[in-house]
Design a protein around this motif. Structure first.
Motif, PDB file in Angstrom:
ATOM      1  N   LYS A 144       0.823  -1.207   0.000  1.00 27.26           N
ATOM      2  CA  LYS A 144       0.000   0.000   0.000  1.00 27.26           C
ATOM      3  C   LYS A 144       0.856   1.255   0.000  1.00 27.26           C
ATOM      4  O   LYS A 144       0.449   2.297  -0.533  1.00 27.26           O
ATOM      5  CB  LYS A 144      -0.899  -0.021   1.233  1.00 27.26           C
ATOM      6  N   THR A 145       2.054   1.163   0.563  1.00 31.26           N
ATOM      7  CA  THR A 145       2.935   2.340   0.585  1.00 31.26           C
ATOM      8  C   THR A 145       3.363   2.743  -0.817  1.00 31.26           C
ATOM      9  O   THR A 145       3.658   3.910  -1.071  1.00 31.26           O
ATOM     10  CB  THR A 145       4.188   2.063   1.434  1.00 31.26           C
ATOM     11  N   VAL A 146       3.412   1.781  -1.741  1.00 29.96           N
ATOM     12  CA  VAL A 146       3.774   2.073  -3.131  1.00 29.96           C
ATOM     13  C   VAL A 146       2.537   2.419  -3.955  1.00 29.96           C
ATOM     14  O   VAL A 146       2.597   3.261  -4.851  1.00 29.96           O
ATOM     15  CB  VAL A 146       4.524   0.882  -3.763  1.00 29.96           C
ATOM     16  N   PHE A 147       1.419   1.775  -3.639  1.00 24.71           N
ATOM     17  CA  PHE A 147       0.194   1.953  -4.420  1.00 24.71           C
ATOM     18  C   PHE A 147      -0.945   2.425  -3.515  1.00 24.71           C
ATOM     19  O   PHE A 147      -1.835   1.652  -3.150  1.00 24.71           O
ATOM     20  CB  PHE A 147      -0.193   0.636  -5.100  1.00 24.71           C
ATOM     21  N   PRO A 148      -0.936   3.703  -3.130  1.00 22.83           N
ATOM     22  CA  PRO A 148      -1.931   4.213  -2.181  1.00 22.83           C
ATOM     23  C   PRO A 148      -3.270   4.557  -2.844  1.00 22.83           C
ATOM     24  O   PRO A 148      -3.743   5.690  -2.786  1.00 22.83           O
ATOM     25  CB  PRO A 148      -1.244   5.455  -1.612  1.00 22.83           C
ATOM     26  N   PHE A 149      -3.879   3.555  -3.488  1.00 26.54           N
ATOM     27  CA  PHE A 149      -5.165   3.769  -4.132  1.00 26.54           C
ATOM     28  C   PHE A 149      -6.306   3.723  -3.120  1.00 26.54           C
ATOM     29  O   PHE A 149      -6.243   2.989  -2.124  1.00 26.54           O
ATOM     30  CB  PHE A 149      -5.428   2.686  -5.182  1.00 26.54           C
ATOM     31  N   ASP A 150      -7.377   4.460  -3.405  1.00 29.34           N
ATOM     32  CA  ASP A 150      -8.647   4.233  -2.734  1.00 29.34           C
ATOM     33  C   ASP A 150      -9.275   3.025  -3.421  1.00 29.34           C
ATOM     34  O   ASP A 150      -9.596   3.090  -4.615  1.00 29.34           O
ATOM     35  CB  ASP A 150      -9.575   5.438  -2.893  1.00 29.34           C
ATOM     36  N   ILE A 151      -9.430   1.924  -2.706  1.00 32.74           N
ATOM     37  CA  ILE A 151     -10.009   0.721  -3.302  1.00 32.74           C
ATOM     38  C   ILE A 151     -11.531   0.835  -3.261  1.00 32.74           C
ATOM     39  O   ILE A 151     -12.129   0.963  -2.192  1.00 32.74           O
ATOM     40  CB  ILE A 151      -9.532  -0.554  -2.582  1.00 32.74           C
ATOM     41  N   ILE A 152     -12.137   0.786  -4.442  1.00 39.10           N
ATOM     42  CA  ILE A 152     -13.562   1.022  -4.585  1.00 39.10           C
ATOM     43  C   ILE A 152     -14.284  -0.291  -4.895  1.00 39.10           C
ATOM     44  O   ILE A 152     -13.899  -1.020  -5.818  1.00 39.10           O
ATOM     45  CB  ILE A 152     -13.845   2.033  -5.722  1.00 39.10           C
ATOM     46  N   GLU A 153     -15.328  -0.570  -4.136  1.00 33.20           N
ATOM     47  CA  GLU A 153     -16.132  -1.756  -4.371  1.00 33.20           C
ATOM     48  C   GLU A 153     -16.876  -1.623  -5.691  1.00 33.20           C
ATOM     49  O   GLU A 153     -17.213  -0.508  -6.118  1.00 33.20           O
ATOM     50  CB  GLU A 153     -17.137  -1.915  -3.230  1.00 33.20           C
ATOM     51  N   GLY A 154     -17.147  -2.725  -6.348  1.00 27.57           N
ATOM     52  CA  GLY A 154     -17.952  -2.661  -7.561  1.00 27.57           C
ATOM     53  C   GLY A 154     -17.589  -3.704  -8.596  1.00 27.57           C
ATOM     54  O   GLY A 154     -18.420  -4.510  -9.005  1.00 27.57           O
ATOM     55  N   PHE A 155     -16.314  -3.713  -9.019  1.00 29.03           N
ATOM     56  CA  PHE A 155     -15.881  -4.665 -10.037  1.00 29.03           C
ATOM     57  C   PHE A 155     -15.107  -5.812  -9.393  1.00 29.03           C
ATOM     58  O   PHE A 155     -14.454  -5.630  -8.362  1.00 29.03           O
ATOM     59  CB  PHE A 155     -15.030  -3.965 -11.107  1.00 29.03           C
ATOM     60  N   GLU A 156     -15.174  -6.976 -10.013  1.00 28.69           N
ATOM     61  CA  GLU A 156     -14.537  -8.187  -9.497  1.00 28.69           C
ATOM     62  C   GLU A 156     -13.016  -8.027  -9.422  1.00 28.69           C
ATOM     63  O   GLU A 156     -12.386  -7.692 -10.425  1.00 28.69           O
ATOM     64  CB  GLU A 156     -14.890  -9.377 -10.405  1.00 28.69           C
ATOM     65  N   PRO A 157     -12.395  -8.278  -8.244  1.00 25.70           N
ATOM     66  CA  PRO A 157     -10.948  -8.103  -8.117  1.00 25.70           C
ATOM     67  C   PRO A 157     -10.114  -9.316  -8.531  1.00 25.70           C
ATOM     68  O   PRO A 157      -8.935  -9.177  -8.807  1.00 25.70           O
ATOM     69  CB  PRO A 157     -10.775  -7.843  -6.616  1.00 25.70           C
TER      70      PRO A 157
END
Length: 471
Positions: A144-157
């Motif tokens: 997460k320190t490299v990829f600090p995205f807001d993870i959004i529910e909705g599409f299959e991960p």
């Protein structure tokens, strides 16, 4: 604040709305203390998974009409020369997010993590006042320190999920959640294996047009139908996202970028450096900025996308990135972006060691197979442990017993020379190796020197890095 609960199995069971804003550069002055909505454009990036971009009808595909992706092309700029530097999911996405080639970001083998001291688009755009979110396939978001995205529910991960049910509710909320502009990555899992989503009844196996580097067998056609059904599913998702933007009134101030990733999990495509695997697709719609219904031959790579996003958001170039902004191509100020596209393949952990490197310009391509005395082997298509013949590859092998053309294609796949050289204008499927043509010797030598210089600059030792990594 809601907390991110994580996901188990196939579905996200929680959602992060925590905005990680790591300040490595100051936010532009016009955003400081300004409570009015930031007028800079939003950015929505829709990315496919293992897409053979040649199947899109706007790229010449004849097996289905991809109406929604075609509509984007009619409203924007279509790139005809975009390439993944490594034709597999994790390295390509790490390159997209970091602006670095695989050896430098560390994910130079599939599923190998990036180095944990890097920054990514999540930092760079947050520093410029953007929210940066991601929904869907998310296995390249750690650490997460490299990829600090807001993870959004909705599409299959999970890319190997047997279903890909999705909802736009959380996506819609994210789009409208703040006065700040957003960059949202919508990462579809289509058309990645296992090819169990979508309606196969649309396609008649016997009427499909197969790529020229394939062998025609009943199993190949049966699997191709499943694959095309997932491309239809992907096209529907593109339509849903673009309609959502229109319904919420955001379409006029949102840049929409469609990306094809690398080629399909069929022999000779993904996990190789032929164009069937390395060549991708990109369409950019930017109302009022990008001329509609246009296309470009400018060479770009996935490493160039983050630098371009920084540029269009008003940021300065980040020192040390491998990618270059192609904003001048988008705005019509330039017809070129870079002179060469480079390729790297390391076969571990998806097969036996088989390192490959490549370089290409607008017409010619040089491929260096660094262990030409070995046979190429990929565990997903050529499984030694299960030779039940009910696979595409083994159906090709069986046909090669008494079919000269099938034997030529299977031999090309398994036994490769040290040098391959192709005129892509005359031979787009790279079936006629010109490496021993005296008329090409000077150009081959020039491209070898350019490729070796790139490898040296990257710190790429070649064959020695295609080894199992100790954990």
């Amino acid at each position: 604040m809601k907390k991110f609960i994580s996901f188990t199995g196939r579905y996200i069971i929680g959602i992060s709305t925590v905005l990680t804003l790591l300040s490595f550069r100051s936010i532009p002055e016009n955003n400081v203390g300004n409570k009015q909505k930031d007028q800079r454009p939003n950015i929505v990036i829709i990315m496919a998974d293992d897409l053979d971009s040649r199947q899109l009808s706007c790229y010449g595909g004849q097996n289905l009409k991809t109406a929604n992706i075609d509509k984007l092309a009619a409203q924007g700029l279509k790139f005809n020369n975009i390439y993944a530097s490594e034709a597999m999911c994790v390295p390509t996405r790490a390159s997209l997010f970091t602006g670095l080639y695989p050896v430098r970001h560390g994910s130079y083998q599939n599923h190998k993590p990036v180095y944990d001291n890097l920054k990514s688009v999540g930092h760079y755009l947050a520093d410029l006042g953007y929210r940066v979110g991601l929904t869907g396939k998310d296995h390249v978001t750690k650490p997460k320190t490299v990829f600090p995205f807001d993870i959004i529910e909705g599409f299959e991960p999970n890319c190997v999920s047997p279903t890909d049910e999705y909802s736009l509710d959380a996506v819609k909320k994210y789009m409208a959640a703040d006065q700040k502009p957003y960059c949202l990555f919508v990462m579809s899992i289509n058309p990645h294996t296992p090819w169990t989503s979508g309606d196969t009844t649309e396609f008649e196996p016997d009427k499909l047009k197969l790529p020229a580097d394939w062998i025609d067998t009943p199993i190949t056609r049966r699997q191709y139908v499943k694959y095309l059904a997932e491309i239809r599913r992907l096209d529907n998702q593109v339509g849903d996202i673009t309609r959502l933007l229109a319904e919420t009134g955001q379409d006029k101030n949102t840049i929409v970028i469609f990306l094809g990733e690398q080629g399909a999990q069929f022999p000779g495509a993904k996990w190789n450096l032929w164009d069937s695997g390395q060549k991708s697709s990109m369409i950019v719609k930017w109302p009022g900025k990008v001329k509609e219904a246009t296309e470009t031959g400018a060479i770009v790579q996935y490493e160039d996308i983050t630098p371009t996003l920084i540029d269009l958001a008003g940021g300065k170039a980040i020192a040390g990135l491998d990618g270059k902004t192609f904003l001048p191509v988008l705005t019509g100020k330039s017809k070129t972006a870079r002179s060469y596209a480079y390729g790297i393949h390391n076969n571990i952990p998806e097969g036996d060691p088989y390192p490959i490197r490549s370089i290409r310009d607008n017409r010619y391509k040089l491929i260096m197979n660094l262990l030409p005395d070995k046979e190429y082997y990929n565990r997903f298509m050529m499984t030694r442990e299960r030779k039940d013949r009910n696979t595409v590859w083994f159906s090709w092998v069986d046909k090669a017993v008494d079919d000269p053309n099938a034997k030529k294609i299977t031999s090309r796949f398994v036994n490769r020379p040290a040098v391959e050289f192709y005129d892509l204008q005359k031979d787009p499927f790279e079936l006629h190796n010109l490496a021993n043509d005296p008329a090409q010797a000077q150009l081959i030598d020039k491209l070898k020197k350019e490729l070796n210089a790139w490898m040296k600059q990257q710190g790429d030792a070649g064959a020695p890095i295609d080894i199992a990594i100790k954990k």
